[in-house]
Design a protein around this motif. Structure first.
Motif, PDB file in Angstrom:
ATOM      1  N   PHE A 128       2.698  18.374  -4.808  1.00  0.00           N
ATOM      2  CA  PHE A 128       1.250  18.216  -4.773  1.00  0.00           C
ATOM      3  C   PHE A 128       0.687  17.044  -5.571  1.00  0.00           C
ATOM      4  O   PHE A 128      -0.515  16.815  -5.550  1.00  0.00           O
ATOM      5  N   TRP A 129       1.534  16.287  -6.271  1.00  0.00           N
ATOM      6  CA  TRP A 129       0.977  15.203  -7.077  1.00  0.00           C
ATOM      7  C   TRP A 129       0.296  14.156  -6.207  1.00  0.00           C
ATOM      8  O   TRP A 129      -0.755  13.621  -6.577  1.00  0.00           O
ATOM      9  N   TRP A 130       0.909  13.849  -5.052  1.00  0.00           N
ATOM     10  CA  TRP A 130       0.306  12.838  -4.177  1.00  0.00           C
ATOM     11  C   TRP A 130      -1.004  13.342  -3.578  1.00  0.00           C
ATOM     12  O   TRP A 130      -1.986  12.596  -3.488  1.00  0.00           O
ATOM     13  N   SER A 190       0.837  -1.208   0.000  1.00  0.00           N
ATOM     14  CA  SER A 190       0.000   0.000   0.000  1.00  0.00           C
ATOM     15  C   SER A 190       0.871   1.257   0.000  1.00  0.00           C
ATOM     16  O   SER A 190       0.881   2.036   0.960  1.00  0.00           O
ATOM     17  N   TYR A 191       1.618   1.468  -1.085  1.00  0.00           N
ATOM     18  CA  TYR A 191       2.579   2.566  -1.133  1.00  0.00           C
ATOM     19  C   TYR A 191       1.916   3.925  -1.367  1.00  0.00           C
ATOM     20  O   TYR A 191       2.371   4.931  -0.828  1.00  0.00           O
ATOM     21  N   LEU A 192       0.882   3.969  -2.166  1.00  0.00           N
ATOM     22  CA  LEU A 192       0.223   5.249  -2.436  1.00  0.00           C
ATOM     23  C   LEU A 192      -0.793   5.605  -1.355  1.00  0.00           C
ATOM     24  O   LEU A 192      -1.066   6.786  -1.128  1.00  0.00           O
ATOM     25  N   LYS A 226       0.309  12.604   7.096  1.00  0.00           N
ATOM     26  CA  LYS A 226       1.631  13.104   6.710  1.00  0.00           C
ATOM     27  C   LYS A 226       1.951  12.658   5.291  1.00  0.00           C
ATOM     28  O   LYS A 226       1.657  11.532   4.902  1.00  0.00           O
ATOM     29  N   PRO A 227       2.584  13.539   4.490  1.00  0.00           N
ATOM     30  CA  PRO A 227       3.043  13.111   3.157  1.00  0.00           C
ATOM     31  C   PRO A 227       3.986  11.922   3.275  1.00  0.00           C
ATOM     32  O   PRO A 227       4.675  11.755   4.287  1.00  0.00           O
TER      33      PRO A 227
END
Length: 550
Positions: free
Chosen positions: A232-234, A59-61, A73-74
């Motif tokens: 901001f892509w994530w 579950s990386y994303l 948190k990012p």
């Protein structure tokens, strides 16, 4: 060291071989040696448990913590930790070593930044060594927490920004690197470092140097675009695919700065203590700046003071306060201390300055010489300290203490750099020789870690539960490397269909499952407190009986 002091052309800044070696050696002691002494705390447990679940579940994303979404948190530091977990499963030492590498990067960026501003390698070296031996920086650099990532990347962004602004031409490369590091900082911990480190820097830099932007508008736009894409892509991904959860988390995080760990505005008044062994010199440096207005590098010194005070004020107005949030202040603080030692080395301006320097140095020397005696009475006589550690501490402590006394005793010719070197060596001694016995002052010798269940073959594939009416600390999740779900112990049918399972209980398990028609097989009672039982922060929530329910 004196022979290495020289003005340089900032268009061609490079690493000085001897300086680089000195910084690497000091950072090795500061961030790597004995980094296993203190067990993982709650913050590390949360971070590393999330990394473990990334590796197990892929579950990386969408990071999870104990099986639930963790989007507060990012994820950049968690991705790095997940990579380390994949290569070195369950290794806290490896995780902390990566944090140490990032901290070392921060030290080098400060070194380069100070050189670019002052054109003097000596001041850059002094600032780097002060930061590498400051208490807060050492503690943050030897633990797997995310603050060190965002601030290290931000200091890199600041260095490349200054390079771009002061360099000739458009400086496309420097602006691009600044944008990349800005994005990495945001992807490390959101806007934290932008507020605590970048904004105070911009205030100080703008007031002190008044940079010109002529011909650099286009590269600046590229910097902003690179930052925006990386940062901001994530968040955009979450917004489009998990919009409700993302908005909920954003609201929660924005309110936490106002409602969590609220302290009065003056809570950070003790900020010099975060410098540890440099605290007295930091206070003296601040007072000395305002007491004397004629000095070399006055503009650069003013810049460090304004940066420091701006950061202190901005952090103080935020209701949420923690001592670890003071790490950004140590960066301009290290510059301020470096300027103080540099000017003392060039020559004291009065007998009063000389007297204050002697007092500060003498206090440190006295502490160093008293350290072996303290260890003898507290640990050696109780059989908790080996003779060789006591002997090494005595040799280094007394040797360095005498070195400082001999350096400050001459009537006029005080050896300032000898004192500075002795202080740096003192921290290296503490980190290598004294950290283990010092750790014994606080670490619970009766700690019985649930981590041992990772190797329990009988429990492979069996789910873990806890009483939903009790609190579950994330240390249990991290150390066991299991998702531990809540269970309604009043629901007999649910208990029976869930068998077999491992159960963590604050209450005696036999009484919890009495009359439930299940078999309770004791496994062990674990105490995951790393603080001693008499410590006021000893937490009974970290003591659990663990049983197998069949």
């Amino acid at each position: 060291m004196m022979s290495l002091t020289n003005r340089i052309n900032t268009e061609h800044i490079s690493f000085h071989p001897l300086h680089s070696l000195l910084i690497i050696v000091v950072c090795s002691f500061a961030f790597f040696i004995n980094n296993q002494v203190v067990p993982a705390d709650l913050m590390e447990a949360r971070n590393l448990a999330t990394a473990q679940e990334m590796v197990k579940d892929g579950s990386y994303l969408i990071p999870t913590l104990n099986g639930e979404l963790r989007l507060e948190k990012p994820p950049l530091p968690t991705w790095i930790a997940a990579g380390v977990e994949f290569l070195f499963p369950g290794s806290l030492v490896a995780q902390r070593c990566v944090a140490g590498l990032v901290a070392t990067m921060m030290i080098f960026f400060l070194y380069l930044l100070v050189i670019r501003l002052t054109r003097d390698r000596m001041i850059g070296l002094l600032a780097a060594l002060v930061l590498a031996t400051s208490f807060n920086a050492v503690m943050m650099g030897r633990t797997a927490t995310w603050d060190i990532y965002c601030h290290s990347f931000m200091l890199g962004a600041i260095y490349f920004l200054v390079t771009a602004l002061e360099g000739k031409g458009r400086q496309w490369g420097a602006f691009a690197l600044s944008g990349i590091f800005l994005g990495l900082s945001f992807l490390g911990k959101g806007p934290v470092s932008f507020y605590a480190l970048l904004l105070p820097f911009l205030i100080a830099y703008g007031l002190s140097y008044r940079p010109r932007m002529k011909g650099k508008a286009a590269p600046l736009v590229v910097m902003v675009l690179l930052f925006a894409v990386i940062a901001f892509w994530w968040m955009a991904y979450l917004y489009f695919f998990h919009r409700d959860m993302a908005l909920q988390v954003a609201a929660k995080e924005s309110s936490s700065w106002l409602n969590h760990n609220v302290r009065p505005w003056y809570y950070y008044w003790q900020f010099p203590a975060e410098a540890g062994i440099w605290a007295l010199f930091w206070v003296t440096a601040l007072v000395g700046y305002f007491a004397c207005r004629k000095e070399k590098y006055r503009k650069d010194h003013t810049f460090s003071i304004v940066w420091l005070l701006s950061s202190l004020i901005l952090l103080s107005v935020i209701p949420e306060k923690k001592t670890r949030y003071l790490l950004p202040i140590l960066i301009p603080g290290a510059m301020t201390i470096a300027f103080y030692f540099y000017h003392c080395w060039r020559g004291f301006r009065s007998a009063g300055e000389r007297r204050v320097f002697r007092i500060n140095s003498g206090i440190i020397a006295f502490i160093l010489m008293a350290l072996p005696v303290t260890l003898y009475f507290i640990f050696y006589r109780e059989g908790e300290l080996s003779i060789w550690i006591l002997t090494l501490t005595a040799l280094f402590g007394w040797g360095l203490g005498l070195w400082i006394f001999r350096s400050i005793l001459p009537t006029r010719n005080i050896k300032v750099m000898a004192v500075f070197s002795a202080i740096v060596l003192s921290m290296m001694m503490i980190e290598s020789v004294c950290l283990i016995p010092i750790g014994k002052m606080f670490i619970n010798p009766e700690r019985h870690n649930i981590r041992m269940l990772r190797e329990h073959k009988e429990l492979e594939g069996i789910p873990f539960y806890y009483n939903k009416e009790e609190e579950l600390r994330m240390e249990w999740v991290y150390e066991s490397n299991r998702v531990i779900r809540p269970l309604d112990v009043k629901n007999d049918s649910l208990i029976r269909v869930s068998r077999p399972f491992v159960f963590l209980s604050k209450q005696p398990a036999d009484s919890v499952f009495a009359g439930k028609g299940v078999t309770v097989k004791p496994i062990d009672t674990f105490d995951n407190n790393w603080r001693k039982t008499k410590d006021k922060r000893y937490n009974k929530e970290l003591v659990r009986e663990v049983v197998l329910i069949k």
